[in-house]
Write an enzyme that holds these catalytic residues in place. Structure first.
Site, PDB file in Angstrom:
ATOM      1  N   THR A   1       0.825  -1.211   0.000  1.00 21.69           N
ATOM      2  CA  THR A   1       0.000   0.000   0.000  1.00 21.69           C
ATOM      3  C   THR A   1       0.858   1.260   0.000  1.00 21.69           C
ATOM      4  OG1 THR A   1      -1.486   1.286   1.431  1.00 21.69           O
ATOM      5  CG2 THR A   1      -0.111  -0.319   2.525  1.00 21.69           C
ATOM      6  N   ASP A   2       0.285   2.345  -0.520  1.00 20.93           N
ATOM      7  CA  ASP A   2       1.007   3.631  -0.491  1.00 20.93           C
ATOM      8  C   ASP A   2       1.179   4.157   0.934  1.00 20.93           C
ATOM      9  OD1 ASP A   2      -1.645   4.374   0.012  1.00 20.93           O
ATOM     10  OD2 ASP A   2      -1.743   5.892  -1.564  1.00 20.93           O
ATOM     11  N   GLU A   3       0.387   3.598   1.882  1.00 21.05           N
ATOM     12  CA  GLU A   3       0.462   4.111   3.260  1.00 21.05           C
ATOM     13  C   GLU A   3       1.808   3.842   3.910  1.00 21.05           C
ATOM     14  OE1 GLU A   3      -2.805   3.615   5.910  1.00 21.05           O
ATOM     15  OE2 GLU A   3      -4.285   3.771   4.316  1.00 21.05           O
TER      16      GLU A   3
ATOM     17  N   LYS B   1       2.359  -3.334   7.351  1.00 24.46           N
ATOM     18  CA  LYS B   1       2.535  -3.557   5.905  1.00 24.46           C
ATOM     19  C   LYS B   1       3.990  -3.260   5.513  1.00 24.46           C
ATOM     20  CE  LYS B   1      -0.131  -4.509   3.120  1.00 24.46           C
ATOM     21  NZ  LYS B   1      -0.660  -5.815   2.609  1.00 24.46           N
TER      22      LYS B   1
HETATM   23  P1  NAD Z   1     -10.085  -6.774   2.863  1.00 23.42           P
HETATM   24  O1  NAD Z   1     -10.015  -6.470   4.323  1.00 23.42           O
HETATM   25  O2  NAD Z   1     -11.321  -6.447   2.100  1.00 23.42           O
HETATM   26  O3  NAD Z   1      -9.789  -8.324   2.629  1.00 23.42           O
HETATM   27  C1  NAD Z   1      -8.795  -9.017   3.318  1.00 23.42           C
HETATM   28  C2  NAD Z   1      -9.028 -10.510   3.129  1.00 23.42           C
HETATM   29  O4  NAD Z   1      -7.954 -11.198   3.803  1.00 23.42           O
HETATM   30  C3  NAD Z   1     -10.344 -11.015   3.729  1.00 23.42           C
HETATM   31  O5  NAD Z   1     -11.002 -11.864   2.827  1.00 23.42           O
HETATM   32  C4  NAD Z   1      -9.898 -11.770   4.974  1.00 23.42           C
HETATM   33  O6  NAD Z   1     -10.760 -12.859   5.304  1.00 23.42           O
HETATM   34  C5  NAD Z   1      -8.517 -12.258   4.551  1.00 23.42           C
HETATM   35  N1  NAD Z   1      -7.646 -12.523   5.713  1.00 23.42           N
HETATM   36  C6  NAD Z   1      -7.404 -11.703   6.763  1.00 23.42           C
HETATM   37  N2  NAD Z   1      -6.592 -12.303   7.643  1.00 23.42           N
HETATM   38  C7  NAD Z   1      -6.304 -13.528   7.129  1.00 23.42           C
HETATM   39  C8  NAD Z   1      -5.501 -14.611   7.564  1.00 23.42           C
HETATM   40  N3  NAD Z   1      -4.823 -14.572   8.730  1.00 23.42           N
HETATM   41  N4  NAD Z   1      -5.412 -15.700   6.778  1.00 23.42           N
HETATM   42  C9  NAD Z   1      -6.088 -15.771   5.603  1.00 23.42           C
HETATM   43  N5  NAD Z   1      -6.871 -14.789   5.150  1.00 23.42           N
HETATM   44  C10 NAD Z   1      -6.976 -13.670   5.907  1.00 23.42           C
HETATM   45  O7  NAD Z   1      -8.816  -6.050   2.240  1.00 23.42           O
HETATM   46  P2  NAD Z   1      -8.637  -5.291   0.837  1.00 23.42           P
HETATM   47  O8  NAD Z   1      -9.080  -3.903   0.980  1.00 23.42           O
HETATM   48  O9  NAD Z   1      -9.176  -6.148  -0.237  1.00 23.42           O
HETATM   49  O10 NAD Z   1      -7.043  -5.269   0.748  1.00 23.42           O
HETATM   50  C11 NAD Z   1      -6.343  -6.385   0.197  1.00 23.42           C
HETATM   51  C12 NAD Z   1      -4.855  -6.093   0.205  1.00 23.42           C
HETATM   52  O11 NAD Z   1      -4.598  -4.918  -0.566  1.00 23.42           O
HETATM   53  C13 NAD Z   1      -4.300  -5.820   1.597  1.00 23.42           C
HETATM   54  O12 NAD Z   1      -3.045  -6.453   1.692  1.00 23.42           O
HETATM   55  C14 NAD Z   1      -4.160  -4.316   1.672  1.00 23.42           C
HETATM   56  O13 NAD Z   1      -3.092  -3.945   2.508  1.00 23.42           O
HETATM   57  C15 NAD Z   1      -3.863  -3.981   0.213  1.00 23.42           C
HETATM   58  N6  NAD Z   1      -4.300  -2.649  -0.243  1.00 23.42           N
HETATM   59  C16 NAD Z   1      -5.581  -2.241  -0.032  1.00 23.42           C
HETATM   60  C17 NAD Z   1      -5.990  -1.000  -0.561  1.00 23.42           C
HETATM   61  C18 NAD Z   1      -7.408  -0.508  -0.375  1.00 23.42           C
HETATM   62  O14 NAD Z   1      -7.695   0.643  -0.726  1.00 23.42           O
HETATM   63  N7  NAD Z   1      -8.338  -1.315   0.120  1.00 23.42           N
HETATM   64  C19 NAD Z   1      -5.079  -0.197  -1.254  1.00 23.42           C
HETATM   65  C20 NAD Z   1      -3.760  -0.655  -1.421  1.00 23.42           C
HETATM   66  C21 NAD Z   1      -3.394  -1.885  -0.929  1.00 23.42           C
HETATM   67  O1  DAU Z   2      -4.056   4.156   0.688  1.00 27.06           O
HETATM   68  C1  DAU Z   2      -4.337   2.790   0.653  1.00 27.06           C
HETATM   69  C2  DAU Z   2      -5.126   2.387   1.883  1.00 27.06           C
HETATM   70  O2  DAU Z   2      -6.443   2.905   1.728  1.00 27.06           O
HETATM   71  C3  DAU Z   2      -5.162   0.887   2.111  1.00 27.06           C
HETATM   72  O3  DAU Z   2      -3.858   0.417   2.355  1.00 27.06           O
HETATM   73  C4  DAU Z   2      -6.085   0.529   3.283  1.00 27.06           C
HETATM   74  O4  DAU Z   2      -6.183  -0.884   3.403  1.00 27.06           O
HETATM   75  C5  DAU Z   2      -7.445   1.111   3.003  1.00 27.06           C
HETATM   76  O5  DAU Z   2      -8.322   0.848   4.097  1.00 27.06           O
HETATM   77  C6  DAU Z   2      -7.357   2.606   2.761  1.00 27.06           C
HETATM   78  O6  DAU Z   2      -6.971   3.312   3.986  1.00 27.06           O
HETATM   79  P1  DAU Z   2      -7.635   4.703   4.413  1.00 27.06           P
HETATM   80  O7  DAU Z   2      -7.481   4.854   5.861  1.00 27.06           O
HETATM   81  O8  DAU Z   2      -7.182   5.805   3.531  1.00 27.06           O
HETATM   82  O9  DAU Z   2      -9.174   4.364   4.007  1.00 27.06           O
HETATM   83  P2  DAU Z   2     -10.557   4.649   4.766  1.00 27.06           P
HETATM   84  O10 DAU Z   2     -11.640   4.334   3.797  1.00 27.06           O
HETATM   85  O11 DAU Z   2     -10.605   4.032   6.104  1.00 27.06           O
HETATM   86  O12 DAU Z   2     -10.521   6.235   4.958  1.00 27.06           O
HETATM   87  C7  DAU Z   2     -10.398   7.099   3.836  1.00 27.06           C
HETATM   88  C8  DAU Z   2     -10.376   8.518   4.376  1.00 27.06           C
HETATM   89  O13 DAU Z   2     -11.678   8.838   4.892  1.00 27.06           O
HETATM   90  C9  DAU Z   2      -9.410   8.737   5.519  1.00 27.06           C
HETATM   91  O14 DAU Z   2      -8.844  10.033   5.413  1.00 27.06           O
HETATM   92  C10 DAU Z   2     -10.285   8.647   6.769  1.00 27.06           C
HETATM   93  C11 DAU Z   2     -11.618   9.173   6.284  1.00 27.06           C
HETATM   94  N1  DAU Z   2     -12.823   8.587   6.918  1.00 27.06           N
HETATM   95  C12 DAU Z   2     -12.921   7.223   6.954  1.00 27.06           C
HETATM   96  C13 DAU Z   2     -14.013   6.616   7.521  1.00 27.06           C
HETATM   97  C14 DAU Z   2     -14.112   5.120   7.586  1.00 27.06           C
HETATM   98  C15 DAU Z   2     -13.850   9.405   7.390  1.00 27.06           C
HETATM   99  O15 DAU Z   2     -13.758  10.635   7.328  1.00 27.06           O
HETATM  100  N2  DAU Z   2     -14.944   8.789   7.942  1.00 27.06           N
HETATM  101  C16 DAU Z   2     -15.068   7.435   8.025  1.00 27.06           C
HETATM  102  O16 DAU Z   2     -16.096   6.955   8.573  1.00 27.06           O
END
Ligand code: NAD
Ligand code: DAU
Length: 342
Positions: free
Chosen positions: A128-130, A159
């Site tokens: 992730t970019d985080e 991460k």
């Molecule tokens: P998500 O939370 O929707 O899904 C995570 C999945 O992993 C779930 O199906 C969960 O059951 C499974 N999981 C969790 N713990 C586990 C374990 N111990 N063993 C096996 N399975 C397990 O997550 P997402 O948003 O789809 O993110 C997927 C990946 O992409 C993550 O690695 C996250 O860091 C990365 N990522 C997410 C975003 C985003 O915006 N959501 C952006 C960049 C990178």
């Molecule tokens: O940048 C990539 C990341 O993006 C991934 O690695 C993470 O897995 C994914 O969850 C996401 O992280 P963020 O913290 O950026 O996403 P989130 O949707 O939780 O929040 C987006 C922005 O909105 C953040 O600035 C917090 C704000 N927020 C979030 C929630 C849930 C609110 O203002 N209100 C809310 O209820």
């Protein structure tokens, strides 16, 4: 292209789930194996249309369970691993960091050991970019692959730790890896605890939307389909050992995102409720995707086309997110926010 055996970890989650469907449609000759521990974020109903396909297999396992993972790799002899499984929600990492270390760090290390032992052809680690930390709101600086890793939350620290382990297995053991660092995703099957699906689902149900702080924090949004296409490219064409940033230059403030959704759904801004800020809330993320673009990737969605498609999907697929918000998640929401559910 020849048939390959692909392992997708976390394929019951949001991005992994979209990736499973993307790959099964694009590569019918591949054997697609979805390994997931089915935590609160894992859901298999999203795969009900593909679950009977002969080249799709589901395996329930915890990636941190060495006794389960090593024999599975020995038996299945995967060619490729694309590793999504993780604890992914920043807010949860603030209230309960330990599971983030177990799953994201230890779980990744167990998978790396198994991949090394079985000599997989490519291990793509979805990061992730985080991990880069935060940028100033008023700057135009972008994260590049050379940016120093300065994670701020327990989630991003876990991460970043896993990224270092992946790098170490490449440097020390020659494991053929890539690390990808994508910006915020949105799209179908996004778990409704994250900003965009939370806003859509609450607005559809006439509930208030919690905006943290002043709503001016910036995220760089990418449609999940474009993330999947980027991962497909990195899996097949990525130079071994390299890191690739993924993002589509779609920076928006949280308030802009929430207002766009409200306007599209015909609701007024009265539905916005400003709530106390997230601890350690990163101000701004923004990705420079030049390296990936040189490899041949470009996004197909703008934020405007992507958010319109996503809102439409959530309106048409209420059955999916309603089963989630009426389940275990309801208690989490009540505990986490002081908003009522009416
Ligand atoms: P998500 O939370 O929707 O899904 C995570 C999945 O992993 C779930 O199906 C969960 O059951 C499974 N999981 C969790 N713990 C586990 C374990 N111990 N063993 C096996 N399975 C397990 O997550 P997402 O948003 O789809 O993110 C997927 C990946 O992409 C993550 O690695 C996250 O860091 C990365 N990522 C997410 C975003 C985003 O915006 N959501 C952006 C960049 C990178
Ligand atoms: O940048 C990539 C990341 O993006 C991934 O690695 C993470 O897995 C994914 O969850 C996401 O992280 P963020 O913290 O950026 O996403 P989130 O949707 O939780 O929040 C987006 C922005 O909105 C953040 O600035 C917090 C704000 N927020 C979030 C929630 C849930 C609110 O203002 N209100 C809310 O209820």
């Amino acid at each position: 292209m020849q048939g390959k055996k692909l392992l997708v970890t976390g394929g019951a989650g949001f991005i992994g789930g979209n990736f499973v469907q993307y790959m099964i449609n694009k590569y019918p000759q591949y054997d697609i194996n979805n390994l997931d521990g089915l935590t609160y974020a894992g859901d298999l109903t999203k795969h009900r249309e593909i679950e009977k396909k002969e080249n799709y297999h589901f395996m329930k396992a915890d990636i941190a369970d060495r006794e389960a993972i090593l024999p599975l790799f020995e038996k299945e002899k995967f060619d490729y691993v694309v590793h999504f499984a993780a604890e992914s929600h920043v807010d949860r990492s603030i209230t309960d960091p330990e599971i983030f270390v177990r799953t994201n760090v230890l779980g990744t290390q167990v998978l790396l050991d198994a991949a090394k032992q079985m000599e997989v052809t490519k291990f793509v680690h979805v990061s992730t970019d985080e991990v880069y930390g935060e940028l100033e709101l008023d700057s135009s600086t972008l994260f590049t692959e050379e940016t120093l890793l300065q994670p701020n939350s327990p989630y991003s620290a876990s991460k970043a730790s896993s990224d270092f382990l992946v790098r170490a297995y490449h440097e020390t053991f020659g494991l053929p890896v890539n690390i990808t660092r994508c910006s915020n995703n949105y799209g179908p099957f996004h778990f409704p605890e994250k900003l965009i699906p939370l806003t859509i689902s609450r607005v559809v149900n006439n509930q208030k939307v919690p905006v943290y702080g002043d709503g001016k924090n910036i995220r760089d949004w990418l449609h999940v389909h474009d993330h999947c296409a980027a991962l497909d490219l990195v899996l097949h064409e990525g130079v071994t050992g390299e890191v690739y940033n993924i993002g589509g230059h779609n920076e928006r403030t949280n308030l802009d995102v929430v207002k766009t959704i409200m306007t599209t759904l015909g609701k007024s801004e009265e539905f916005i409720e400003f709530v106390p800020d997230r601890l350690g809330h990163d101000k701004r993320y923004a990705i420079d995707p030049t390296k990936l673009e040189k490899l041949g990737w470009k996004p197909t969605y703008t934020f405007e086309t992507g958010i319109a498609q996503t809102i439409e999907w959530y309106v048409e697929n209420k059955w999916w997110w309603e089963q989630i918000i009426s389940g275990e998640y309801k208690n989490y929401f009540k505990k986490h926010y002081s908003l009522d559910q009416s």
